[in-house]
Design a protein around this motif. Structure first.
Motif, PDB file in Angstrom:
ATOM      1  N   ASP A   9       0.808  -1.216   0.000  1.00  0.00           N
ATOM      2  CA  ASP A   9       0.000   0.000   0.000  1.00  0.00           C
ATOM      3  C   ASP A   9       0.842   1.267   0.000  1.00  0.00           C
ATOM      4  O   ASP A   9       0.476   2.261  -0.627  1.00  0.00           O
ATOM      5  CB  ASP A   9      -0.914   0.007   1.231  1.00  0.00           C
ATOM      6  CG  ASP A   9      -1.997  -1.059   1.151  1.00  0.00           C
ATOM      7  OD1 ASP A   9      -2.204  -1.607   0.053  1.00  0.00           O
ATOM      8  OD2 ASP A   9      -2.620  -1.345   2.189  1.00  0.00           O
ATOM      9  N   GLN A  10       1.964   1.227   0.681  1.00  0.00           N
ATOM     10  CA  GLN A  10       2.774   2.441   0.777  1.00  0.00           C
ATOM     11  C   GLN A  10       3.298   2.864  -0.586  1.00  0.00           C
ATOM     12  O   GLN A  10       3.332   4.059  -0.908  1.00  0.00           O
ATOM     13  CB  GLN A  10       3.931   2.224   1.737  1.00  0.00           C
ATOM     14  CG  GLN A  10       4.706   3.505   2.048  1.00  0.00           C
ATOM     15  CD  GLN A  10       5.731   3.304   3.134  1.00  0.00           C
ATOM     16  OE1 GLN A  10       5.957   2.186   3.578  1.00  0.00           O
ATOM     17  NE2 GLN A  10       6.357   4.405   3.559  1.00  0.00           N
ATOM     18  N   ALA A  31       1.791   2.313  -3.436  1.00  0.00           N
ATOM     19  CA  ALA A  31       0.651   2.865  -4.171  1.00  0.00           C
ATOM     20  C   ALA A  31       0.340   4.285  -3.706  1.00  0.00           C
ATOM     21  O   ALA A  31       0.003   5.164  -4.514  1.00  0.00           O
ATOM     22  CB  ALA A  31      -0.561   1.963  -3.989  1.00  0.00           C
ATOM     23  N   GLN A  32       0.458   4.530  -2.411  1.00  0.00           N
ATOM     24  CA  GLN A  32       0.216   5.873  -1.882  1.00  0.00           C
ATOM     25  C   GLN A  32       1.231   6.869  -2.428  1.00  0.00           C
ATOM     26  O   GLN A  32       0.874   7.981  -2.854  1.00  0.00           O
ATOM     27  CB  GLN A  32       0.278   5.835  -0.360  1.00  0.00           C
ATOM     28  CG  GLN A  32      -0.778   4.968   0.293  1.00  0.00           C
ATOM     29  CD  GLN A  32      -0.456   4.664   1.737  1.00  0.00           C
ATOM     30  OE1 GLN A  32       0.493   5.211   2.307  1.00  0.00           O
ATOM     31  NE2 GLN A  32      -1.230   3.771   2.355  1.00  0.00           N
ATOM     32  N   TRP A  38      -4.863   8.905   1.680  1.00  0.00           N
ATOM     33  CA  TRP A  38      -4.438   7.549   2.009  1.00  0.00           C
ATOM     34  C   TRP A  38      -3.226   7.555   2.942  1.00  0.00           C
ATOM     35  O   TRP A  38      -3.178   6.823   3.932  1.00  0.00           O
ATOM     36  CB  TRP A  38      -4.119   6.809   0.718  1.00  0.00           C
ATOM     37  CG  TRP A  38      -4.096   5.313   0.861  1.00  0.00           C
ATOM     38  CD1 TRP A  38      -4.200   4.586   2.002  1.00  0.00           C
ATOM     39  CD2 TRP A  38      -3.957   4.371  -0.198  1.00  0.00           C
ATOM     40  NE1 TRP A  38      -4.130   3.236   1.736  1.00  0.00           N
ATOM     41  CE2 TRP A  38      -3.979   3.078   0.386  1.00  0.00           C
ATOM     42  CE3 TRP A  38      -3.805   4.494  -1.580  1.00  0.00           C
ATOM     43  CZ2 TRP A  38      -3.857   1.915  -0.375  1.00  0.00           C
ATOM     44  CZ3 TRP A  38      -3.693   3.343  -2.329  1.00  0.00           C
ATOM     45  CH2 TRP A  38      -3.717   2.062  -1.748  1.00  0.00           C
ATOM     46  N   ASP A  83      -3.452   6.291   6.919  1.00  0.00           N
ATOM     47  CA  ASP A  83      -2.634   5.186   7.414  1.00  0.00           C
ATOM     48  C   ASP A  83      -1.612   5.657   8.437  1.00  0.00           C
ATOM     49  O   ASP A  83      -1.374   4.991   9.451  1.00  0.00           O
ATOM     50  CB  ASP A  83      -1.920   4.502   6.244  1.00  0.00           C
ATOM     51  CG  ASP A  83      -2.841   3.544   5.505  1.00  0.00           C
ATOM     52  OD1 ASP A  83      -4.002   3.379   5.953  1.00  0.00           O
ATOM     53  OD2 ASP A  83      -2.418   2.974   4.483  1.00  0.00           O
TER      54      ASP A  83
END
Length: 394
Positions: free
Chosen positions: A78-79, A81-82, A128, A132
């Motif tokens: 996810d990181q 993608a962020q 995002w 997070d």
């Protein structure tokens, strides 16, 4: 907004006004040429059709390019993608700056597309990352997202002068206000405080034309939220309170004695807006007030079953047309076809920018007449007879 961009915007507005004056017959071609020479346009522009096409193609190409990069980092977590979302957004914002600045592009479609997508990607990436990083969930996450919408689109509207971004920032602001305990009250108070200075700023010569349009767009948006706040249907359905997820409306639903106030305000607010528009000679307010009056009439039909909806709409439309005709005759009968500083005649309006109804009526009136039906008539033309070497005529 950059100084050169603001100057180009002012010059373009003068040139557009000169074209309208020429078509209206107020100036001749020599004067128009002199105006365009005094106010040169150094921007690269496209017509409306090509602008829309370029905007659409740019949206498709940029999203396809982002999809390719997203496939490359799909397994990195996810990181990644962020970071990709934020980086792509910043890249598109920089591309917009280059197009508007050094490339001198305005109303070309591509710069508007990169600006819009850049804000969307940047907003998604930042929301995002913050959610997070700070472990935001539920209401805190939504509030942070709305706050970023107000900041990003507000700064973009100031920097690039897009009225749409100002409207998005205003929507985010009012949605954020609605999430507090007194959201409906704030929806009534904030527009009253914001709309007058914003409309005055829309007439200020110190602001660039794009900034004036942004101020008018935000003022109009705030008035829409004011009408939604005082609308009796919004009160009954707890529309403002629904934003917080409390469909029962919280504290405000217990104050049922306030319902008559909202019923009266539903009719009074458009009337006051109309009076304000007439008094200040602002067509924007007059148009908004007329739409509000129509919405109030339709609302009345839903609460008071006086007639079918189509009958109410026909009567309301007929009354509006009749009022327009009476008002037009009243203004035309005054000295110089004006009364109290108001006139029904267009002031240096471009004749090509007619309403759809007027154009349709003109086309219908210029249609060729039907041909009369002609019946064939018998006309004797003589003949010949004969046989066996004999011949004759009759």
């Amino acid at each position: 907004m950059r100084a050169d961009v603001a100057q180009a915007d002012r010059r373009h507005q003068v040139r557009e006004a000169a074209r309208g004056w020429l078509r209206a017959g107020a100036i001749d071609e020599t004067t128009q040429t002199a105006i365009e020479t005094a106010y040169p346009d150094d921007r690269a522009r496209l017509g409306p059709v090509f602008r829309i096409l370029v905007f659409g193609f740019t949206i498709v190409i940029v999203n396809a390019l982002f999809g390719l990069f997203a496939l490359g980092v799909s397994g990195a977590g996810d990181q990644a993608a962020q970071v990709l979302l934020a980086f792509f957004g910043l890249t598109l914002v920089a591309a917009t700056e280059v197009q508007i600045g050094p490339l001198q592009r305005t109303q070309g479609g591509a710069e508007a597309a990169t600006a819009f997508l850049g804000l969307c990607y940047l907003l998604g990436g930042l929301v995002w990352l913050i959610a997070d990083g700070a472990n935001l969930r539920g209401d805190a996450w939504v509030n942070a997202a709305l706050m970023l919408v107000v900041i990003l689109f507000g700064v973009a509207a100031y920097r690039w002068g897009y009225a749409l971004f100002g409207v998005v920032a205003a929507i985010g602001l009012f949605l954020l206000l609605a999430r507090g305990p007194f959201g409906r009250v704030l929806w009534m108070l904030v527009p009253v405080a914001l709309a007058p200075p914003l409309l005055r700023a829309g007439d200020s010569a110190r602001l660039a034309p794009a900034h004036r349009r942004c101020c008018e767009a935000v003022a109009l948006s705030s008035l829409v939220f004011l009408y939604l706040a005082v609308h009796v249907g919004s009160w009954d359905e707890a529309l403002v309170e629904w934003v917080t997820g409390d469909w029962r409306g919280g504290w405000v639903r217990d104050a049922s004695r306030l319902r008559p106030f909202f019923a009266i305000a539903t009719a009074v607010v458009p009337v006051l807006t109309l009076a304000w528009g007439i008094g200040s000679r602002r067509r924007l307010l007059i148009d908004a007030a007329l739409i509000g009056l129509l919405a109030s009439i339709v609302t009345l039909r839903f609460y008071v079953q006086v007639a079918p909806l189509w009958v109410v709409l026909l009567l309301a439309g007929g009354a509006a047309i009749g009022l327009a005709l009476v008002l037009r005759r009243y203004l035309d009968s005054g000295a110089g076809q004006e009364r109290h500083g108001l006139t029904g005649e267009p002031l240096f309006a471009d004749p090509e920018r007619r309403s759809a109804l007027e154009v349709a009526a003109s086309v219908a009136s210029l249609s060729p007449a039907a041909r009369p039906l002609e019946r064939p008539r018998f006309e004797g033309g003589g003949g010949r007879f004969g046989g066996g070497g004999a011949s004759g005529t009759f």
